[in-house]
Every structure is written in structure tokens, then in C-alpha cells.
Design a protein around this motif. Structure first.
Motif, short mmCIF file in Angstrom:
data_model
loop_
_atom_site.label_atom_id
_atom_site.label_comp_id
_atom_site.label_asym_id
_atom_site.label_seq_id
_atom_site.Cartn_x
_atom_site.Cartn_y
_atom_site.Cartn_z
N LEU A 9 0.71 -1.12 0.07
CA LEU A 9 -0.14 0.06 0.02
C LEU A 9 0.88 1.16 0.08
O LEU A 9 0.44 2.55 -0.73
CB LEU A 9 -0.89 0.11 1.29
CG LEU A 9 -1.91 1.08 1.43
CD1 LEU A 9 -3.12 1.22 0.23
CD2 LEU A 9 -2.71 0.94 2.72
N LEU A 10 1.80 1.39 0.70
CA LEU A 10 3.02 2.31 0.72
C LEU A 10 3.79 2.58 -0.65
O LEU A 10 3.87 3.65 -0.78
CB LEU A 10 3.85 2.18 1.99
CG LEU A 10 3.48 2.36 3.43
CD1 LEU A 10 4.42 2.14 4.50
CD2 LEU A 10 2.73 3.52 3.54
N LEU A 11 3.96 1.70 -1.10
CA LEU A 11 4.52 1.50 -2.46
C LEU A 11 3.51 2.16 -3.34
O LEU A 11 3.85 3.03 -4.47
CB LEU A 11 5.03 0.33 -3.01
CG LEU A 11 6.05 -0.20 -2.34
CD1 LEU A 11 6.49 -1.70 -2.54
CD2 LEU A 11 7.55 0.68 -2.40
N ILE A 12 2.40 2.04 -3.44
CA ILE A 12 1.27 2.37 -4.50
C ILE A 12 1.08 3.82 -3.97
O ILE A 12 1.12 4.65 -4.86
CB ILE A 12 0.05 1.69 -4.17
CG1 ILE A 12 0.20 0.22 -4.69
CG2 ILE A 12 -1.15 2.46 -4.96
CD1 ILE A 12 -0.94 -0.51 -4.56
N LEU A 13 0.85 4.27 -2.75
CA LEU A 13 0.81 5.45 -2.52
C LEU A 13 2.04 6.57 -2.74
O LEU A 13 1.84 7.63 -3.21
CB LEU A 13 0.46 5.57 -0.95
CG LEU A 13 -0.69 5.21 -0.45
CD1 LEU A 13 -0.82 5.26 1.28
CD2 LEU A 13 -1.78 5.74 -1.15
N SER A 14 3.23 5.93 -2.75
CA SER A 14 4.21 6.62 -3.20
C SER A 14 4.56 6.84 -4.57
O SER A 14 4.77 7.91 -5.04
CB SER A 14 5.79 5.88 -2.68
OG SER A 14 5.74 5.67 -1.25
N ALA A 15 4.19 5.86 -5.34
CA ALA A 15 4.16 6.04 -6.93
C ALA A 15 3.13 7.12 -7.31
O ALA A 15 3.32 7.95 -8.11
CB ALA A 15 3.99 4.60 -7.51
N THR A 16 2.07 7.12 -6.55
CA THR A 16 0.89 8.04 -6.91
C THR A 16 1.22 9.33 -6.68
O THR A 16 1.12 10.39 -7.25
CB THR A 16 -0.36 7.68 -5.93
OG1 THR A 16 -1.04 6.33 -6.37
CG2 THR A 16 -1.65 8.77 -6.31
N LEU A 17 2.09 9.76 -5.53
CA LEU A 17 2.46 11.05 -4.87
C LEU A 17 3.54 11.51 -6.32
O LEU A 17 3.43 12.70 -6.68
CB LEU A 17 3.04 10.98 -3.58
CG LEU A 17 3.80 12.18 -3.36
CD1 LEU A 17 2.90 13.30 -3.13
CD2 LEU A 17 4.52 11.94 -1.90
N ASN A 151 -4.04 14.35 -3.98
CA ASN A 151 -4.50 15.63 -3.79
C ASN A 151 -2.90 16.30 -3.29
O ASN A 151 -2.43 17.57 -3.78
CB ASN A 151 -5.44 16.26 -2.95
CG ASN A 151 -6.67 16.17 -3.56
OD1 ASN A 151 -7.09 16.83 -4.35
ND2 ASN A 151 -7.51 14.84 -3.49
N LEU A 152 -2.05 15.70 -2.65
CA LEU A 152 -0.91 16.35 -1.87
C LEU A 152 0.12 16.35 -3.30
O LEU A 152 0.81 17.39 -3.20
CB LEU A 152 -0.51 15.21 -1.12
CG LEU A 152 1.15 15.54 -0.30
CD1 LEU A 152 0.93 17.03 0.13
CD2 LEU A 152 1.49 14.50 0.54
N ALA A 153 -0.18 15.48 -4.15
CA ALA A 153 0.80 15.70 -5.21
C ALA A 153 0.56 16.94 -6.08
O ALA A 153 1.60 17.51 -6.62
CB ALA A 153 0.55 14.33 -6.39
N TYR A 154 -0.72 17.47 -5.93
CA TYR A 154 -1.04 18.70 -6.84
C TYR A 154 -0.91 19.76 -5.76
O TYR A 154 -0.93 20.98 -6.25
CB TYR A 154 -2.51 18.42 -7.35
CG TYR A 154 -2.54 17.53 -8.66
CD1 TYR A 154 -2.48 18.15 -9.80
CD2 TYR A 154 -2.65 16.19 -8.49
CE1 TYR A 154 -2.33 17.38 -10.78
CE2 TYR A 154 -2.57 15.35 -9.42
CZ TYR A 154 -2.48 16.13 -10.76
OH TYR A 154 -2.64 15.31 -12.05
N ILE A 155 -0.51 19.63 -4.84
CA ILE A 155 -0.02 20.72 -3.92
C ILE A 155 1.54 20.87 -4.08
O ILE A 155 1.98 21.98 -4.28
CB ILE A 155 -0.20 20.33 -2.53
CG1 ILE A 155 -1.80 20.27 -1.97
CG2 ILE A 155 0.42 21.48 -1.41
CD1 ILE A 155 -2.05 20.02 -0.64
#
Length: 408
Positions: A9-17, A151-155
Motif C-alpha cells: 500500500l505504501l509503494l502504491i501511495l508513493s508512486a501516486t505521489l 491531492n498532495l501531489a497537486y500541492i
């Protein structure tokens, strides 16, 4: 120490970011490169439209590719191709000179990059349920955090993009974008989770077209998915020009790239807080109520923004817009994940995304010429007032009551 069950899950979230931050940078960089040349909102809207026009077909194909080729492979391949498309901007500048980066080149590269992005996003989203189950998280919890990270990625992306443009220039900013996609590939390459590898061929149709048709048929026959798709299509068509053309035009005319970054960051920051709040809000508000509040608030806030108030008020309104809209994506994800069988999940996500993207080019075609001819205030009003109408019409849609029904 990180629980090993949470690593996927953390890897997916990291790639998303990382991939999202790269895309966030391009939201600022591509229009800025155009507007820096001649200040034309029409040409900026053409480049922005080029970045959205392929999304309809690309997202449909992305869902089928994910189901056919496997989620992990498609995620890495999409990020590789997206990274190469943005890296082409500084490479062309080095080889042929900055003058070679004209509107046609920027439009072509924006279109190329956007064609690959949906595959990566679809692949990561379809891996989320299995990763959440491995980590022991509920779907509401996982979707809330996933959308918050998005959304953090777009911040991070637009904020860094505005600052990098001010310091390094628009062309060199693209090196950072390519680097973000590269790091996303590294994260997914380490991912191991059920359902991420080779798909079960016995559950797949014979060809790509039949697979797309199967996904379309499933969404059309599901009443709540069909309604959500058309509501999102309309709202996206009205909202996208504000972020992609109107705000860049307004701040370019004022020569304030950093302020543009702050406005886009306010939108994303509100979305971050709203998405994170979803797990708590869902205990007190029905999903249908949350969606109706979001659409109505969007219309009111955009109407006030149309009068171009001082920057602090614009920032506050953008934060409110982001906050009320933040929970919508987790709701969409939940509905798709609980209504679609695993072997159809990629195609259902692709169909829903492609229908939302379909309205984007139309909104951009109208917004650019209207902004040049009638001014930003009139254009904002032309987009915000229909948003209010959509919110009022949604109050009477019986199919949205299905949002609060537990699927069989």
C-alpha cells in the motif's frame, strides 16, 4: 518500523505521489511556456486541450490494457512513456534551440504525455483493494488516504512548478517532471501484491474492442455508475478551464507565476483535507448528501471568484472548493470497487474516467476564445452558473440514492 503488510500500500501511495507531482508541474509549465511567448489565452487553451483531448480514448484503452497486460507492468510502462514525453521539451531546446519549442511542439508533447498518464493512474487505482486488504485497511480508509495523497501531489507539483519556473525557467522545469516519473517506476518495480501480475486469461474477452464494449455495457447497465459518470462529465467540463486556462491567463497577465502556484496549491490543499476527512465524514453524512453539497458549493464559489476578488479571498474560495470536492473521488472509487468484479475493474475505471474526460476539450474550446473576447469575469460566470444548475438538478436524481445502499 513499517509493518511489512503495509509495504504494498505504501509503494502504491508513493508512486501516486511522485507521478501526480510530475503531472502537477506540467499543469503550470505547459501553459506558462505558451503564454510566455505571446500571452494568448487561445493558444494556451489549445495546448491545455491537447493535454486533455487524448484522454477519452486513452482512458478507455488504459482500462483494457490493465486488465489484459497486468496492473504492475502497465503502471511502470505508462510512467516511462510519460517521462520521456516531458523530457523531450528540454532535449529539443538543447538540440535545436528554445525557438524550436513552439505552440505545435508543446501541444504535441502535451497530447503525447496525457495519452499515457491514464494507464498509470488506472493501474495504481485497481491495485488498491488488494493492497488495502493486505494492510488490514477498510476500502473507505484506503480510498480516503489514496485520494489525499493524490491531492498532495497537486500541492507539491504546481507549487514546485511555479517556483522552478521562476528560478530555472519553464524548459528546465521539465527535467524535474521526468525525474518524478522515474522515481514512480522505481516504487512500483518493488511492489508485490495479489492481482498485480499476469491476469487470468480465461476471464478476458477475445479482443481489445470487445473488452472495451464489455466495460461500457457494465457501466451503462449499472444505474448508479451511469449517473455518476454523466454528473462527473458535466462538472469536469465546467471546472477544468478554470484551472487550466483562466487562472494561468489571469496570473500571466499580472506576471505572477508564484501566485498561480499558490492558487493551484490552495485547490489541492483543500482537496487533501477533504479527502482525509472522508473516513470521518462518512460516519455522519450520507454519500449522496456529500456529493450534492460539493456540486452546489462549487457553483457558488466559482461565481464569487468570477468577480476576481483580492488574492486572499481567491485562495480561501479555492480551499473551500477543494475541501468539499475532496470526498467525491473516494466515493467514486468505492462504487467502482464494490460494483465491478475483479477481472472488469480496470475497464470500469477506464470507462468512468474517459466519460469524465470527454467534456474537458469542449470546455477548453469555449473558455479560451471567450476569455480573449469577453474577459475573464464573463468566462468565469459562463462556467459557474451552469454548475449551480447541475447541483439543483442533482437534488432530484433518484439514482444517486444508490450511493448509500450496500452492494449485494
Amino acid at each position: 518500523m513499517v509493518n511489512s503488510r503495509r509495504v504494498p500500500l505504501l509503494l502504491i501511495l508513493s508512486a501516486t505521489l511522485l507521478a501526480g507531482a510530475g503531472n502537477g508541474i506540467t499543469i503550470v509549465a505547459f501553459p506558462w511556456l505558451v503564454l510566455q511567448r505571446n500571452g494568448s489565452a487561445v493558444e494556451a487553451s489549445l495546448v491545455a486541450m491537447a493535454g486533455t483531448l487524448p484522454l477519452l480514448a486513452a482512458t478507455l484503452l488504459a482500462g483494457t490494457a490493465v486488465d489484459y497486460l497486468g496492473r504492475r507492468v502497465v503502471s511502470m510502462l505508462a510512467d516511462l512513456l510519460s517521462g520521456l514525453s516531458v523530457m523531450a521539451v528540454p532535449v529539443i531546446a538543447l538540440v535545436f534551440g528554445v525557438e524550436a519549442i513552439d505552440v505545435a511542439v508543446l501541444a504535441g508533447l502535451a497530447a503525447l504525455g496525457s495519452f499515457f498518464d491514464p494507464a498509470g493512474m488506472t493501474a495504481r487505482e485497481t491495485m488498491l483493494p488488494e493492497a488495502a486488504a493486505r494492510a488490514g485497511w477498510t476500502l473507505d480508509h484506503a480510498n480516503s488516504v489514496y485520494e489525499a495523497v493524490f491531492n498532495l501531489a497537486y500541492i507539491v507539483g504546481p507549487g514546485i512548478g511555479g517556483l522552478l519556473i521562476a528560478t530555472l525557467g519553464g524548459v528546465n522545469t521539465m527535467w524535474v517532471t521526468a525525474g518524478a516519473f522515474g522515481l514512480s517506476i522505481v516504487a512500483i518495480s518493488a511492489l508485490r501484491v495479489e492481482g498485480a501480475g499476469r491476469p487470468d486469461r480465461t476471464k478476458l474477452p477475445d479482443g481489445v474492442w470487445s473488452g472495451i464494449v464489455e466495460g461500457l455495457r457494465f457501466v451503462w447497465n449499472n444505474k448508479v455508475l451511469r449517473t455518476l459518470a454523466f454528473v462527473d462529465l458535466t462538472v469536469t467540463g465546467l471546472y477544468m478551464p478554470m484551472e487550466s486556462v483562466l487562472f494561468p491567463k489571469y496570473f500571466t497577465d499580472r506576471d505572477e507565476p508564484a501566485q498561480l502556484g499558490w492558487v493551484l496549491m490552495a485547490l489541492a490543499m483543500g482537496g487533501l483535507v477533504g479527502a482525509l476527512s472522508y473516513a470521518v465524514l462518512s460516519r455522519h453524512l450520507k454519500r449522496r448528501t456529500t456529493m450534492l453539497i460539493a456540486v452546489l458549493t462549487l457553483g457558488v464559489a466559482m461565481t464569487v471568484i468570477a468577480f476576481l476578488p483580492p488574492l486572499p479571498l481567491i485562495l480561501a474560495l479555492c480551499a473551500v472548493v477543494g475541501f468539499v470536492y475532496g470526498p467525491i473521488a473516494p466515493i467514486y472509487n468505492y462504487v467502482m470497487q464494490t460494483r465491478a468484479p475483479a477481472h472488469l475493474r480496470g475497464r470500469v475505471v477506464g470507462v468512468m474516467g474517459s466519460l469524465a474526460y470527454a467534456a474537458g476539450p469542449l470546455g477548453l474550446i469555449v473558455a479560451g476564445p471567450l476569455a480573449d473576447a469577453a474577459g475573464l469575469r464573463t468566462t468565469f460566470l459562463a462556467l459557474s452558473l451552469p454548475m449551480l444548475v447541475i447541483g439543483l438538478l442533482a437534488l432530484g436524481l433518484k439514482s444517486l440514492r444508490e450511493l448509500d445502499r450496500t452492494p449485494d
